[in-house]
Each structure stands twice: as C-alpha cells, then as structure tokens.
Design a protein around this motif. Structure first.
Motif, PDB file in Angstrom:
ATOM      1  N   ARG A   1      -8.631   7.961  12.410  1.00 29.98           N
ATOM      2  CA  ARG A   1      -9.216   8.064  11.105  1.00 29.98           C
ATOM      3  C   ARG A   1      -8.279   7.165   9.951  1.00 29.98           C
ATOM      4  O   ARG A   1      -6.923   6.944  10.622  1.00 29.98           O
ATOM      5  CB  ARG A   1      -9.148   9.443  10.373  1.00 29.98           C
ATOM      6  CG  ARG A   1     -10.115  10.250  11.086  1.00 29.98           C
ATOM      7  CD  ARG A   1      -9.906  11.823  10.798  1.00 29.98           C
ATOM      8  NE  ARG A   1      -8.742  12.066  11.437  1.00 29.98           N
ATOM      9  CZ  ARG A   1      -8.666  12.595  12.804  1.00 29.98           C
ATOM     10  NH1 ARG A   1      -9.896  12.613  13.698  1.00 29.98           N
ATOM     11  NH2 ARG A   1      -7.456  12.884  13.333  1.00 29.98           N
ATOM     12  N   MET A   2      -8.815   6.698   9.120  1.00 32.83           N
ATOM     13  CA  MET A   2      -8.082   5.522   8.298  1.00 32.83           C
ATOM     14  C   MET A   2      -8.635   5.781   6.881  1.00 32.83           C
ATOM     15  O   MET A   2      -9.720   6.077   6.405  1.00 32.83           O
ATOM     16  CB  MET A   2      -8.524   4.245   8.684  1.00 32.83           C
ATOM     17  CG  MET A   2      -7.628   3.269   7.771  1.00 32.83           C
ATOM     18  SD  MET A   2      -8.076   1.417   8.264  1.00 32.83           S
ATOM     19  CE  MET A   2      -9.662   1.138   7.755  1.00 32.83           C
ATOM     20  N   LYS A   3      -7.453   5.625   6.006  1.00 34.76           N
ATOM     21  CA  LYS A   3      -7.684   5.687   4.495  1.00 34.76           C
ATOM     22  C   LYS A   3      -7.075   4.354   4.099  1.00 34.76           C
ATOM     23  O   LYS A   3      -6.055   3.899   4.810  1.00 34.76           O
ATOM     24  CB  LYS A   3      -6.943   6.899   3.825  1.00 34.76           C
ATOM     25  CG  LYS A   3      -7.329   8.309   4.105  1.00 34.76           C
ATOM     26  CD  LYS A   3      -6.404   9.159   3.510  1.00 34.76           C
ATOM     27  CE  LYS A   3      -6.989  10.800   3.561  1.00 34.76           C
ATOM     28  NZ  LYS A   3      -5.961  11.661   2.710  1.00 34.76           N
ATOM     29  N   TYR A   4      -7.792   3.824   2.888  1.00 36.78           N
ATOM     30  CA  TYR A   4      -7.287   2.546   2.593  1.00 36.78           C
ATOM     31  C   TYR A   4      -7.471   2.400   1.064  1.00 36.78           C
ATOM     32  O   TYR A   4      -8.419   2.955   0.709  1.00 36.78           O
ATOM     33  CB  TYR A   4      -7.653   1.347   3.535  1.00 36.78           C
ATOM     34  CG  TYR A   4      -9.224   1.320   3.219  1.00 36.78           C
ATOM     35  CD1 TYR A   4      -9.798   0.051   2.309  1.00 36.78           C
ATOM     36  CD2 TYR A   4     -10.139   1.741   4.132  1.00 36.78           C
ATOM     37  CE1 TYR A   4     -11.077  -0.004   2.109  1.00 36.78           C
ATOM     38  CE2 TYR A   4     -11.531   1.643   3.557  1.00 36.78           C
ATOM     39  CZ  TYR A   4     -12.055   0.715   2.793  1.00 36.78           C
ATOM     40  OH  TYR A   4     -13.325   0.767   2.574  1.00 36.78           O
ATOM     41  N   VAL A   5      -6.685   1.327   0.731  1.00 35.84           N
ATOM     42  CA  VAL A   5      -7.144   0.750  -0.736  1.00 35.84           C
ATOM     43  C   VAL A   5      -6.807  -0.858  -0.555  1.00 35.84           C
ATOM     44  O   VAL A   5      -5.910  -1.215  -0.190  1.00 35.84           O
ATOM     45  CB  VAL A   5      -6.270   1.309  -1.759  1.00 35.84           C
ATOM     46  CG1 VAL A   5      -4.886   1.241  -1.528  1.00 35.84           C
ATOM     47  CG2 VAL A   5      -6.603   0.734  -3.087  1.00 35.84           C
ATOM     48  N   VAL A   6      -7.662  -1.728  -1.111  1.00 32.84           N
ATOM     49  CA  VAL A   6      -7.509  -3.057  -1.272  1.00 32.84           C
ATOM     50  C   VAL A   6      -7.201  -3.242  -2.742  1.00 32.84           C
ATOM     51  O   VAL A   6      -8.030  -3.044  -3.763  1.00 32.84           O
ATOM     52  CB  VAL A   6      -8.754  -3.956  -0.882  1.00 32.84           C
ATOM     53  CG1 VAL A   6      -8.550  -5.321  -1.187  1.00 32.84           C
ATOM     54  CG2 VAL A   6      -9.278  -3.554   0.522  1.00 32.84           C
ATOM     55  N   ARG A   7      -5.950  -3.719  -3.002  1.00 35.00           N
ATOM     56  CA  ARG A   7      -5.520  -4.172  -4.247  1.00 35.00           C
ATOM     57  C   ARG A   7      -5.540  -5.412  -4.704  1.00 35.00           C
ATOM     58  O   ARG A   7      -5.292  -6.149  -3.812  1.00 35.00           O
ATOM     59  CB  ARG A   7      -3.941  -3.406  -4.411  1.00 35.00           C
ATOM     60  CG  ARG A   7      -3.859  -2.027  -4.343  1.00 35.00           C
ATOM     61  CD  ARG A   7      -2.212  -1.683  -4.800  1.00 35.00           C
ATOM     62  NE  ARG A   7      -2.259  -0.326  -4.393  1.00 35.00           N
ATOM     63  CZ  ARG A   7      -1.472   0.134  -3.337  1.00 35.00           C
ATOM     64  NH1 ARG A   7      -1.283  -0.866  -2.376  1.00 35.00           N
ATOM     65  NH2 ARG A   7      -1.269   1.210  -3.125  1.00 35.00           N
ATOM     66  N   THR A   8      -6.248  -5.709  -5.902  1.00 28.82           N
ATOM     67  CA  THR A   8      -6.353  -7.183  -6.454  1.00 28.82           C
ATOM     68  C   THR A   8      -5.516  -7.359  -7.676  1.00 28.82           C
ATOM     69  O   THR A   8      -6.252  -7.511  -8.499  1.00 28.82           O
ATOM     70  CB  THR A   8      -7.703  -7.921  -6.318  1.00 28.82           C
ATOM     71  OG1 THR A   8      -8.313  -6.726  -7.191  1.00 28.82           O
ATOM     72  CG2 THR A   8      -8.305  -8.063  -5.039  1.00 28.82           C
ATOM     73  N   PRO A   9      -4.109  -6.983  -7.794  1.00 32.89           N
ATOM     74  CA  PRO A   9      -3.782  -7.138  -8.957  1.00 32.89           C
ATOM     75  C   PRO A   9      -3.332  -8.591  -9.675  1.00 32.89           C
ATOM     76  O   PRO A   9      -3.872  -9.648  -9.044  1.00 32.89           O
ATOM     77  CB  PRO A   9      -2.263  -6.642  -8.940  1.00 32.89           C
ATOM     78  CG  PRO A   9      -2.109  -6.901  -7.143  1.00 32.89           C
ATOM     79  CD  PRO A   9      -3.447  -7.071  -6.636  1.00 32.89           C
ATOM     80  N   THR A  10      -3.153  -8.840 -11.136  1.00 26.64           N
ATOM     81  CA  THR A  10      -3.179  -9.952 -11.590  1.00 26.64           C
ATOM     82  C   THR A  10      -1.902 -10.954 -11.291  1.00 26.64           C
ATOM     83  O   THR A  10      -2.178 -11.998 -11.037  1.00 26.64           O
ATOM     84  CB  THR A  10      -3.310  -9.732 -13.051  1.00 26.64           C
ATOM     85  OG1 THR A  10      -4.353  -9.123 -13.433  1.00 26.64           O
ATOM     86  CG2 THR A  10      -3.361 -11.119 -13.827  1.00 26.64           C
ATOM     87  N   SER A  11      -0.721 -10.149 -11.065  1.00 25.21           N
ATOM     88  CA  SER A  11       0.373 -11.072 -10.977  1.00 25.21           C
ATOM     89  C   SER A  11       1.015 -11.409  -9.462  1.00 25.21           C
ATOM     90  O   SER A  11       2.051 -11.675  -9.464  1.00 25.21           O
ATOM     91  CB  SER A  11       1.503 -10.415 -12.256  1.00 25.21           C
ATOM     92  OG  SER A  11       1.621  -9.097 -11.779  1.00 25.21           O
ATOM     93  N   SER A  12       0.311 -10.514  -8.777  1.00 23.64           N
ATOM     94  CA  SER A  12       1.000 -10.430  -7.516  1.00 23.64           C
ATOM     95  C   SER A  12      -0.266 -10.735  -6.472  1.00 23.64           C
ATOM     96  O   SER A  12      -1.377 -10.446  -6.731  1.00 23.64           O
ATOM     97  CB  SER A  12       1.860  -9.495  -7.243  1.00 23.64           C
ATOM     98  OG  SER A  12       0.944  -8.232  -7.306  1.00 23.64           O
ATOM     99  N   PRO A  13      -0.089 -11.133  -5.004  1.00 29.85           N
ATOM    100  CA  PRO A  13      -0.999 -11.212  -4.140  1.00 29.85           C
ATOM    101  C   PRO A  13      -1.775 -10.153  -4.000  1.00 29.85           C
ATOM    102  O   PRO A  13      -1.059  -8.822  -3.921  1.00 29.85           O
ATOM    103  CB  PRO A  13      -0.195 -11.940  -2.873  1.00 29.85           C
ATOM    104  CG  PRO A  13       1.085 -12.497  -3.399  1.00 29.85           C
ATOM    105  CD  PRO A  13       1.421 -11.456  -4.539  1.00 29.85           C
TER     106      PRO A  13
ATOM    107  N   THR B   1      -9.166  -2.971  -8.650  1.00 26.41           N
ATOM    108  CA  THR B   1      -8.585  -3.958  -9.766  1.00 26.41           C
ATOM    109  C   THR B   1      -8.087  -3.211 -10.769  1.00 26.41           C
ATOM    110  O   THR B   1      -8.493  -2.367 -11.272  1.00 26.41           O
ATOM    111  CB  THR B   1      -9.425  -4.887 -10.155  1.00 26.41           C
ATOM    112  OG1 THR B   1     -10.134  -5.383  -9.326  1.00 26.41           O
ATOM    113  CG2 THR B   1      -8.964  -5.921 -11.250  1.00 26.41           C
ATOM    114  N   PRO B   2      -6.566  -3.344 -10.742  1.00 26.43           N
ATOM    115  CA  PRO B   2      -6.039  -2.614 -11.972  1.00 26.43           C
ATOM    116  C   PRO B   2      -6.414  -2.995 -13.071  1.00 26.43           C
ATOM    117  O   PRO B   2      -7.051  -4.233 -13.581  1.00 26.43           O
ATOM    118  CB  PRO B   2      -4.465  -3.166 -11.772  1.00 26.43           C
ATOM    119  CG  PRO B   2      -4.321  -3.558 -10.473  1.00 26.43           C
ATOM    120  CD  PRO B   2      -5.654  -4.171 -10.221  1.00 26.43           C
ATOM    121  N   PRO B   3      -6.183  -2.207 -14.226  1.00 23.00           N
ATOM    122  CA  PRO B   3      -6.872  -2.538 -15.619  1.00 23.00           C
ATOM    123  C   PRO B   3      -6.191  -3.853 -16.024  1.00 23.00           C
ATOM    124  O   PRO B   3      -5.169  -4.003 -15.845  1.00 23.00           O
ATOM    125  CB  PRO B   3      -6.331  -1.182 -16.570  1.00 23.00           C
ATOM    126  CG  PRO B   3      -6.089  -0.069 -15.393  1.00 23.00           C
ATOM    127  CD  PRO B   3      -5.862  -0.783 -14.288  1.00 23.00           C
ATOM    128  N   GLY B   4      -7.090  -4.711 -16.868  1.00 20.85           N
ATOM    129  CA  GLY B   4      -6.456  -5.608 -17.395  1.00 20.85           C
ATOM    130  C   GLY B   4      -6.737  -7.192 -16.498  1.00 20.85           C
ATOM    131  O   GLY B   4      -6.061  -8.090 -16.828  1.00 20.85           O
TER     132      GLY B   4
END
Length: 715
Positions: free
Chosen positions: A62-74, A209-212
C-alpha cells in the motif's frame, strides 16, 4: 513519523525461496502494467504537509503520497509505503508506458543497512540481473526525509523526491505516471518473486498546491521527445498592486534595447579546471555490495615501469576483501595473484598484502615474500558496517602478473569477500574484464566504467543453484535410492499387491537417475561459472563416479535377462523324477543312454505314417515311463538350455544387487559430504549429524520389517 496503515489491506505470506530454488529461479524484467486509481484521504492538511491520497498496489503493498508544487522550491513527491513482508523494498518510475524494469529508475530500501544518504537510495535499472542495478553517484542522492524500517513483520519505506532532476526520468505532477514496486525474499538485495513480489501500474496524480501559488501543468513528454520539458511551471498568484508582465512583443523590444557589448560583458567565464590525478576518476560496481574506485597514473618522465593504479574497494559488510589479477583471460583463480586485506590484522607492509593463488583451498593461498610486497598507501577501515580498503600498486613488476592499459587490451581481474574478517572460504567471488585508461581529460568527476563480467550468475543466484543441487542429490540418494532397495528387500511383504514392489523399485530408480543427472549438470555449470577446475576434490570426483555408475546401473536394468518359463521348469523337474523312477525300478536297465539324461538327449524321430503314438501305457510301467519321458522331451527346451538361462539370470542379479548396494553406500556418503561443503561455503550450520540420525532411523525400520518377513516365512 511512522504512519500506520492498519486496516487498509490484507496479509499475504512471504514466498518460500527454497521451493523456488528447485525451479532454477528466473525473474521477469517487468510485471504486467495495470491501471490504478487513488483515493483522496479525508481530513488531510490543506498545507500539503501530509499525504493526500491512498492507493492499494496489491494485497500486501500500500502507498500514501502527496505531490507538492510550492512556489519557491522544486515540486516533490512524498510517499509512505507499507509492505507485508520483511525484505528489501523498492519504488520505481519508468521512462515509457510499459512499466519495464530495464531503463527505469528506482528507490530501494535495505532494512539491514542504517538509514542515511545512501539508504534508501536512488538506483539505475540497467539490467534484469542484480549486477545491473547500480546506485546513483552520491552527489545525485538527493532524497530527503528518507527512511526504511521494519515493525510487526512489515517493512516501511518513506522518501521525498524532486519531480525533475538533471539526467533523470521526470515524474509528472499532473496526469499519468508509470510506476513500479517490488520486494525481495530477504533483507539483502537480490531477486524478487516474479508472481507476487513485483508490480507495475499507471496512476493519474493531482498535485497539492500550497495557498498563494498556482501550477501550470506541462504534459508528460512522449518517448520520442528529444529533450523533456519541465514537468510543471510554478507561477505566483497575482495580488492587488502586483506589476503585470509586459506582452511578448514589448519584451522583445526591451531585449533589443540592450547593447551587444553590454551583454558580452555580463557573461561570466568559469575558471579552467585543474585535473587532479590524486583523486579517483573511475568507479565500477563489480558486485551488488562491492564497489571499486580507481585511477591509473603514468610513471614520471614517461617511464612505463612506474605506471600505477590506485584502488579503493568499498564493501557493504564486515569481511576480508580481495582484488586479483588473473593469469588467463578466463579468470581462473588458480595461478592468479591477489591483494588481500585482513581487517583484524594490523595494517603494515604485508596487509593489505600480495598473495599467490596456488590452489582453490585455503592452504594454497600463499603470502608473497617480503621483497615482493610493493604496495603503498595501504589502509583498511571498518565503520558503520562497511569495509573500505585502499592501496596503490605498480601495473607491471618483474616476476608478477601485470595489468594492461588501453581499449585493445582489457585486464582480467578477480574479486572476492569472505564471511568474516578471518581469511577463509569466500562468501562471494567473481571475475571481470576492465579496460584501464591513464588519468587524462579536463574533469575531476568520477566516471562510471563499463566492464564485462565473466560470471553469468550472481552470487545470490549461484547460492540458489547450489541449494538446488544439494536438494536434488538429497532426494535422489537419501530418499529414492533407499526406497528402491527397500522395496526389493520387502517384496514378500508386498506380495499381496501383485507386482507393486517391482513398480516401486523401477520408478524410484528412474527418478534417482533423473535427479542425479540434473544435480550433476548444475554442478558442472556452477563450477564453470566460478572459473574453477572440474573434479579436483574428493566430493567432485565421487560425484563423477556416481554419475557414471548410476547411468550404467539404470541402463543395465532394461537388459535384465529373462527367466525360464514356469511350465518348462516344471517339465524339467517331472523329467528328472521319471528318469530316476525308471532306473530305480530296473526297467529297461542299462538303457540310460537310450532314454537320455538331463544333460544330453536326442528328440525322438517323427512317428511313421499310420503308426499311432497316442496309446497310453499303464501308469507306473516301464513302457509308461518311457512314453512320458519322450513326450516331455519333445515338448520342452533342453535342460541344459534352461540351466544356462538360470545361470545367466543369477549372475546378472548378483552383480545388479552388489552394484546397487555399493551405489547406495557412496551416495549416502556423498550427501553427507555435500552438507559439510555447503555449510563451509555459505556459512550455514553443519547438519550432517542430523542427516545420519535420520538415515539410521530409516535403516532400523527397514531392518525390523525384513526380520519380521523372515520370521514369518520360517513359521
């Protein structure tokens, strides 16, 4: 934080590797690709700090995941995986839409190794074999928050990876990705179960995507795209008062307004790289746990006799290490010369030291005399479960095997490491050809060197094949051969079942020869792969003898002489009785030659036409005896022929039995010898005493049944 996956899957048993070893273990390059869908996790944090989706990859993965796309970092992928086994585990991503292993990249976690920059780590999947699974350079090990651990019979893998990195397969932040997973039979990196231990799947992901910030997704490049674009462009969300970028046309005008000279002046020029040949320039992953770094330096003033190679061996474990130069291109151990490092011995002029390999036994490994110990810069360090050995060696020396430089003259090298720090049998060994080149060029980066392995099988594969060899021999000579002989001994006990004893005897012997042939073939293949000589030891020579004798014995069984028919034997007995009776009563005395004997006689001539020979004579009279004797002689084979048949059959049975008993004896000894050799070779407990206890118990049962049958016959 160790996340619990309780209730999100069912348990699946760990595969049984011993059974698979009998099938000569072959694993596929990839599993069948399946499409999966992820389930959003309710209550996940809106700041993308926790996994946002869950997917069940298999009953036991099994797998849990999150794909983060912040503004100031990769952009990154953070995953937490749970495997219902205690073994090495991995997660990979493919360059195409087939989910193939070859050409992909993966993150592999080794539970027995401490978590750190190199575990879990990123690996290249160059080949289906373990030798083709090579870790990225340390500078490219960019995982963060990575760990692998085991708890409650399960293995957990956690990591955070950048979606896009130089010279790596990108991961898509929006849309389809082609991913893989696998786990092994044990904690050390090796093969995975081809049915339940691997999987490939496509999964459509959505980023958090984080707020902002907002993400402009870019489609995943197709395999035909020469240069893959970035997987996503992060654009800050506009706010009140923020400047608006000018249109493209205006931007072009602004760029054209910059003077050309000013552009040239603004360019920066990197300082020239100074090549340092004191550092290692090449690396070769010569075994899954053994890495070789080296640099070749030319002698001063072009003196070839001063050419040197500086080597660093890094082994993931605590043991003695060896790197040698082979005498032949085949890479055989006998005749080679080797540098051996003993961690428990003080470092000095002869440790690491140079040795001659006179034989394959430990007694045939000789330390060279002091004048020939010319290594320099030697060191042996063990730290954190890793053994590191360094030394510098002349490429060519008088009275020693040399190394060649240049693409047309590859050098054949040997490697080995043991079970412990004490010099003894090696745990793994191999041979390979490597092209050496002098230190040159304008870069100090360590280059990955391609080499040609002279071993078709990995150390783990060889161990599994040796295990198969041992099991097949055990079944043949400790189970089936005694069964075949016992069925013959106890044939009268099985007399109520028709010819059951003979069927057991015949088919058990057939299986003995089949398993012996397969076991013998495995040994031939493995000895050749280990670059050793055939039939040099007692066990090996005895194996050859058993193979030849067993083949003769089984073939001879199909040419068993026939016995005389029972009616002919009865006629012969009746004939003897009649002749004795005739002579005893004195009738037709002196006519023994006329009546004939059991040894020589002449069949009577055919009756004359019209003369009847069917008239019976009174029973018990001389004429009656003569009549019956002549009738038996005319209808039967001669007694001499019957006697000859019985002699041939008796001789064959005696030889067949004696050879069978002899083969059983040496076969039982061979199995015991094999158990001892297996224990010494792989560091397992020597269970030969358990084996002999089992053989003694079986023999006691057979002997008791034999005595029972004999006593019953006497009564």
């Amino acid at each position: 934080m160790k996340t619990s996956f309780a209730g999100q899957g069912c348990w699946a048993p760990k595969p049984f590797p011993l059974l698979l070893s009998l099938l000569a273990l072959v694993h596929p390059c990839h599993a069948k690709l399946v499409g999966l869908a992820a389930t959003p996790i309710g209550g996940a944090a809106t700041d993308c700090s926790e996994p946002t989706h869950f997917v069940e990859l298999a009953d036991d993965v099994r797998m849990k995941y999150v794909v983060r796309t912040p503004t100031s970092s990769p952009a990154t992928l953070t995953a937490e995986m749970e495997f219902d086994v205690e073994a090495w585990v991995s997660f990979g991503w493919s360059a195409d839409d087939k989910g193939k292993m070859i050409g992909s990249e993966a993150i592999i976690g080794l539970p027995l190794q401490p978590s750190g920059p190199a575990n879990p780590a990123k690996y290249h999947m160059f080949d289906e074999k373990v030798e083709g699974v090579l870790p990225f350079d340390m500078a490219e090990q960019t995982l963060t928050d990575a760990a692998v651990w085991q708890e409650g019979g399960k293995t957990y893998l956690r990591f955070t990876k950048k979606l896009e990195e130089p010279d790596e397969i990108p991961i898509n932040s929006e849309g389809l990705n082609y991913w893989m997973w696998a786990y092994g039979f044990e904690n050390e990196l090796g093969l995975h179960d081809k049915k339940t231990g691997t999987g490939a799947f496509s999964l459509s992901v959505t980023s958090c995507t984080p707020p902002g910030a907002m993400v402009v997704p870019v489609p995943r490049p197709t395999p035909t795209t020469p240069v893959p674009p970035p997987v996503g462009i992060v654009v800050p969300a506009p706010t009140a008062g923020s400047p608006v970028p000018p249109p493209d046309e205006e931007k072009d005008k602004i760029d054209e307004s910059v003077p050309e000279k000013e552009v040239e002046d603004s360019e920066t020029v990197d300082p020239p790289t100074v090549l340092d040949c004191s550092n290692y320039q090449h690396v070769a992953q010569i075994a899954p746990k053994l890495t070789m770094y080296y640099v070749v330096n030319a002698g001063e003033n072009g003196d070839a006799s001063g050419d040197t190679i500086s080597v660093k061996l890094e082994y993931q474990g605590n043991a003695w290490l060896a790197l040698g130069v082979a005498e032949t291109a085949e890479g055989k151990m006998i005749g080679s010369e080797s540098v051996i490092a003993l961690p428990d011995v003080a470092v000095g002029p002869s440790n690491p030291g140079e040795y001659r390999m006179v034989s394959e036994e430990n007694e045939g490994v000789f330390l060279m005399e002091g004048a020939k110990q010319t290594l320099s810069g030697g060191s042996i360090v063990q730290e954190g479960g890793t053994t590191i050995v360094e030394f510098k060696k002349l490429l060519r020396e008088e009275g020693k095997l040399g190394m060649t430089v240049g693409e047309e003259l590859p050098t054949t090298l040997l490697w080995a490491y043991g079970y412990s720090n004490d010099l003894n049998l090696h745990k793994a060994t191999g041979a390979f050809r490597l092209t050496l080149n002098y230190c040159s060029g304008g870069t100090n980066e360590i280059a990955k060197d391609a080499f040609t392995s002279l071993n078709k099988y990995t150390a783990e594969s060889r161990r599994r094949m040796w295990t198969s060899h041992a099991i097949l021999g055990l079944l043949a000579w400790a189970v089936l051969a005694p069964t075949a002989i016992a069925s013959s001994w106890l044939r009268k006990l099985l007399s109520n079942y028709g010819g059951l004893w003979f069927k057991i005897h015949m088919y058990a012997n057939i299986l003995v020869i089949v398993l012996t042939v397969v076991s013998f073939a495995l040994a031939i293949v493995l000895v050749s792969d280990e670059n050793k000589s055939h039939f040099v030891g007692t066990h090996e020579a005895m194996g050859l003898a058993i193979m030849l004798l067993a083949t003769f014995q089984s073939t001879n069984g199909f040419f068993r002489p026939k016995t005389a028919p029972k009616d002919e034997i009865a006629n012969t007995s009746r004939l003897s009785a009649l002749v004795v009776n005739h002579n005893y009563h004195g009738r037709n005395q002196g006519s023994d030659d006329e009546l004939g004997s059991e040894i020589s006689w002449t069949p009577p001539p055919p009756p004359l036409p019209g003369v009847s020979t069917a008239t019976p004579s009174p029973e018990g009279s001389s004429m009656g005896d003569t009549f019956e004797i002549e009738m038996i002689k005319s209808a039967s084979s001669s007694p001499s022929e019957i006697k000859k048949t019985k002699i041939v059959r008796t001789v064959w049975e005696t030889l067949h039995k004696m050879l069978g008993y002899f083969l059983l004896f040496i076969g039982l000894w061979q199995v015991s010898s094999g158990i001892e050799l297996y224990a010494a070779k792989f560091g397992t407990p020597n269970l030969s005493y358990v084996y002999w206890w089992c053989i003694g118990a079986i023999a006691s049962v057979v002997l008791a049944l034999t005595v029972y049958v004999r006593v019953k016959e006497v009564k």
